[in-house]
Design a protein around this motif. Structure first.
Motif, short mmCIF file in Angstrom:
data_model
loop_
_atom_site.label_atom_id
_atom_site.label_comp_id
_atom_site.label_asym_id
_atom_site.label_seq_id
_atom_site.Cartn_x
_atom_site.Cartn_y
_atom_site.Cartn_z
N ILE A 188 20.23 -4.22 -30.02
CA ILE A 188 20.45 -2.79 -29.79
C ILE A 188 19.92 -1.97 -30.96
O ILE A 188 19.23 -0.96 -30.78
N LEU A 189 20.23 -2.41 -32.18
CA LEU A 189 19.79 -1.66 -33.37
C LEU A 189 18.28 -1.70 -33.52
O LEU A 189 17.66 -0.71 -33.93
N ASP A 190 17.68 -2.85 -33.19
CA ASP A 190 16.21 -2.95 -33.24
C ASP A 190 15.58 -2.02 -32.21
O ASP A 190 14.58 -1.34 -32.49
N GLN A 191 16.16 -1.98 -31.00
CA GLN A 191 15.63 -1.09 -29.96
C GLN A 191 15.78 0.37 -30.36
O GLN A 191 14.89 1.19 -30.12
N LEU A 192 16.90 0.69 -30.99
CA LEU A 192 17.11 2.06 -31.45
C LEU A 192 16.08 2.45 -32.52
O LEU A 192 15.51 3.54 -32.48
N ALA A 193 15.84 1.52 -33.46
CA ALA A 193 14.85 1.79 -34.50
C ALA A 193 13.46 1.99 -33.89
O ALA A 193 12.70 2.88 -34.31
N THR A 194 13.13 1.14 -32.90
CA THR A 194 11.83 1.28 -32.22
C THR A 194 11.73 2.61 -31.49
O THR A 194 10.70 3.29 -31.54
N THR A 195 12.83 3.00 -30.82
CA THR A 195 12.85 4.28 -30.11
C THR A 195 12.67 5.45 -31.06
O THR A 195 11.89 6.38 -30.79
N GLU A 196 13.37 5.41 -32.19
CA GLU A 196 13.24 6.49 -33.18
C GLU A 196 11.81 6.58 -33.70
O GLU A 196 11.27 7.68 -33.87
N GLU A 197 11.19 5.43 -33.92
CA GLU A 197 9.81 5.44 -34.40
C GLU A 197 8.86 5.99 -33.35
O GLU A 197 7.94 6.75 -33.66
N GLU A 198 9.08 5.60 -32.07
CA GLU A 198 8.23 6.12 -31.00
C GLU A 198 8.35 7.64 -30.89
O GLU A 198 7.37 8.35 -30.66
N ILE A 199 9.58 8.14 -31.06
CA ILE A 199 9.79 9.59 -30.98
C ILE A 199 9.08 10.29 -32.13
O ILE A 199 8.44 11.33 -31.94
N ARG A 200 9.18 9.73 -33.33
CA ARG A 200 8.50 10.34 -34.48
C ARG A 200 6.98 10.35 -34.26
O ARG A 200 6.31 11.34 -34.54
N VAL A 201 6.44 9.23 -33.77
CA VAL A 201 5.00 9.17 -33.50
C VAL A 201 4.62 10.16 -32.41
O VAL A 201 3.60 10.85 -32.49
N HIS A 202 5.48 10.26 -31.37
CA HIS A 202 5.21 11.18 -30.27
C HIS A 202 5.20 12.62 -30.75
O HIS A 202 4.36 13.42 -30.33
N ASP A 203 6.13 12.95 -31.65
CA ASP A 203 6.16 14.32 -32.19
C ASP A 203 4.89 14.64 -32.95
O ASP A 203 4.37 15.75 -32.89
N ASN A 204 4.38 13.65 -33.69
CA ASN A 204 3.18 13.87 -34.49
C ASN A 204 1.90 13.71 -33.68
O ASN A 204 0.85 14.22 -34.07
N ASN A 205 1.98 12.98 -32.57
CA ASN A 205 0.79 12.72 -31.75
C ASN A 205 1.19 12.80 -30.28
O ASN A 205 1.26 11.79 -29.59
N PRO A 206 1.48 14.01 -29.79
CA PRO A 206 1.98 14.15 -28.41
C PRO A 206 0.97 13.67 -27.39
O PRO A 206 -0.24 13.74 -27.61
N ARG A 207 1.48 13.22 -26.25
CA ARG A 207 0.62 12.72 -25.19
C ARG A 207 1.14 13.22 -23.85
O ARG A 207 2.31 13.60 -23.72
N GLY A 208 0.27 13.22 -22.86
CA GLY A 208 0.66 13.66 -21.52
C GLY A 208 -0.36 14.64 -20.96
O GLY A 208 -1.38 14.93 -21.58
N GLU A 209 -0.06 15.16 -19.77
CA GLU A 209 -0.95 16.12 -19.11
C GLU A 209 -0.32 17.51 -19.16
O GLU A 209 0.87 17.66 -18.93
N VAL A 210 -1.14 18.50 -19.46
CA VAL A 210 -0.69 19.88 -19.52
C VAL A 210 -1.62 20.72 -18.66
O VAL A 210 -2.85 20.63 -18.80
N CYS A 211 -1.04 21.53 -17.76
CA CYS A 211 -1.84 22.40 -16.91
C CYS A 211 -1.66 23.85 -17.36
O CYS A 211 -0.53 24.35 -17.41
N LEU A 212 -2.76 24.51 -17.68
CA LEU A 212 -2.75 25.89 -18.15
C LEU A 212 -3.45 26.77 -17.13
O LEU A 212 -4.59 26.51 -16.74
N GLY A 213 -2.76 27.81 -16.66
CA GLY A 213 -3.33 28.75 -15.72
C GLY A 213 -3.95 29.94 -16.42
O GLY A 213 -3.31 30.55 -17.28
N LEU A 214 -5.20 30.27 -16.07
CA LEU A 214 -5.91 31.36 -16.73
C LEU A 214 -6.55 32.30 -15.71
O LEU A 214 -7.14 31.85 -14.73
N PRO A 215 -6.46 33.61 -15.95
CA PRO A 215 -7.28 34.54 -15.17
C PRO A 215 -8.76 34.25 -15.44
O PRO A 215 -9.13 33.81 -16.54
N GLY A 216 -9.60 34.50 -14.45
CA GLY A 216 -11.01 34.15 -14.58
C GLY A 216 -11.69 34.76 -15.78
O GLY A 216 -12.50 34.11 -16.46
N THR A 217 -11.37 36.03 -16.09
CA THR A 217 -12.04 36.68 -17.22
C THR A 217 -11.65 36.06 -18.55
O THR A 217 -12.46 36.00 -19.47
#
Length: 328
Positions: A77-106
């Motif tokens: 459990i403690l190892d998994q928690l440490a891994t999770t905390e590290e993944e979150i820190r890495v994710h904060d510094n290097n976010p990933r995923g898809e983002v959709c931005l809507g823009l007017p044509g001009t």
């Protein structure tokens, strides 16, 4: 055994330290906690589990059979928690995923390429998707959760949408370089670059976006507030078609300065500033309040604001000025 087991991460860490050190006193020193408090935590765990976890002897403590089970799983459990905390820190510094931005044509014509270029360089694990439509459709997409972020030309009268002003762009009046006979503006006000009263402009034959367009709504609202009506001769939603019709001498129009800067510089159109009142429209970043903002969305929102300001600061968005940040 009690019906409810109430162990927390802190107790698991305490138990592992005691088992590994083989001593309450050494574990207390390592954890920087008073030994009686450490003993109390172990007693509480044993009470909750209904069994002894440690065998106490003059030479120290060792886990019981039940304690060995807890020790093995506590380490996992403690190892998994440490891994999770590290993944979150890495994710904060290097976010990933898809983002959709809507823009007017001009705005898309100005913003899309520099924004995607900046996003690729700074956030390689974010896939940025651009959806282009009129400002009103962009607002609708936000309400329907079809996009994560949007750029709008005005504040949304909607408690579920938050908007932040980023830029303000100037609207200008323009006409053909060589007007058709009978379409000339009076000579006393025809000097290019001079300011023309909005009331005078409103009486001229205007080629404007349709009534559903955000710019048309702004122009109508400003005219109504000033006490006159617009003389709209032709409705066309396309900026390129508006410019072509104006250049051909079918009338005059009002568009953002950036939209006509190239044609004015080439001598195909003539432009005038607008006074009484001067006309501007704000450029605002928007997101839905009821949707949690992921790290990837937050990163693109901040980057979009940065790129918009940079476009205005460097003059690549002609006629745009940076608005001060609202206190948040």
């Amino acid at each position: 055994m009690s019906d409810r087991i109430a162990m927390d991460i802190r107790q698991l860490r305490y138990f592992v330290a005691i088992a590994e050190q083989g001593s309450f006193s050494r574990a207390a020193s390592l954890l920087r906690i008073a030994q009686p408090a450490l003993s109390m935590h172990v007693r509480n765990m044993e009470t909750d589990l209904g069994t002894s976890l440690l065998f106490r002897s003059p030479r120290g403590v060792v886990p019981t059979e039940a304690g060995e089970i807890l020790l093995r799983n506590a380490r996992i459990i403690l190892d998994q928690l440490a891994t999770t905390e590290e993944e979150i820190r890495v994710h904060d510094n290097n976010p990933r995923g898809e983002v959709c931005l809507g823009l007017p044509g001009t705005i898309s014509q100005i913003l899309t390429v520099p924004l995607i270029t900046a996003a690729r360089a700074r956030y390689p694990n974010i896939k940025l998707r651009i959806a282009e439509a009129m400002s009103g459709f962009v607002l609708g997409w936000l309400r329907e959760a079809r996009i994560d972020l949007g750029v709008l030309y005005r504040d949304a009268a909607d408690s579920g949408i938050a908007t932040v002003p980023v830029l303000e762009e100037e609207l200008v009046f323009f006409g053909p370089a060589t007007p058709r006979p009978g379409m000339e503006i009076s000579m006393e006000i025809s000097v290019e670059g001079e300011a023309l009263d909005y009331g005078l402009i409103a009486a001229l034959p205007l080629i404007l976006p349709g009534e559903a367009h955000g710019l048309r709504e702004l122009l109508e609202r400003q005219a109504l507030m000033a006490g006159f009506e617009l003389n709209t001769a032709i409705d066309v939603d396309s900026y390129s078609n508006i410019k072509e019709l104006v250049a051909s001498g079918f009338g005059y129009s009002i568009l953002p300065l950036n939209a006509i800067a190239r044609e004015v510089a080439a001598g195909d159109l003539r432009s005038w500033t607008i006074s009484r009142p001067a006309l501007q429209r704000s450029v605002r970043l928007a997101h839905a309040l009821e949707r949690p903002m992921t790290n990837a969305v937050a990163a693109i929102e901040a980057l979009t604001r940065e790129v918009l300001r940079d476009l205005a600061r460097t003059g690549r968005w002609v006629g745009a000025t940076i608005l001060p940040e609202e206190p948040g």
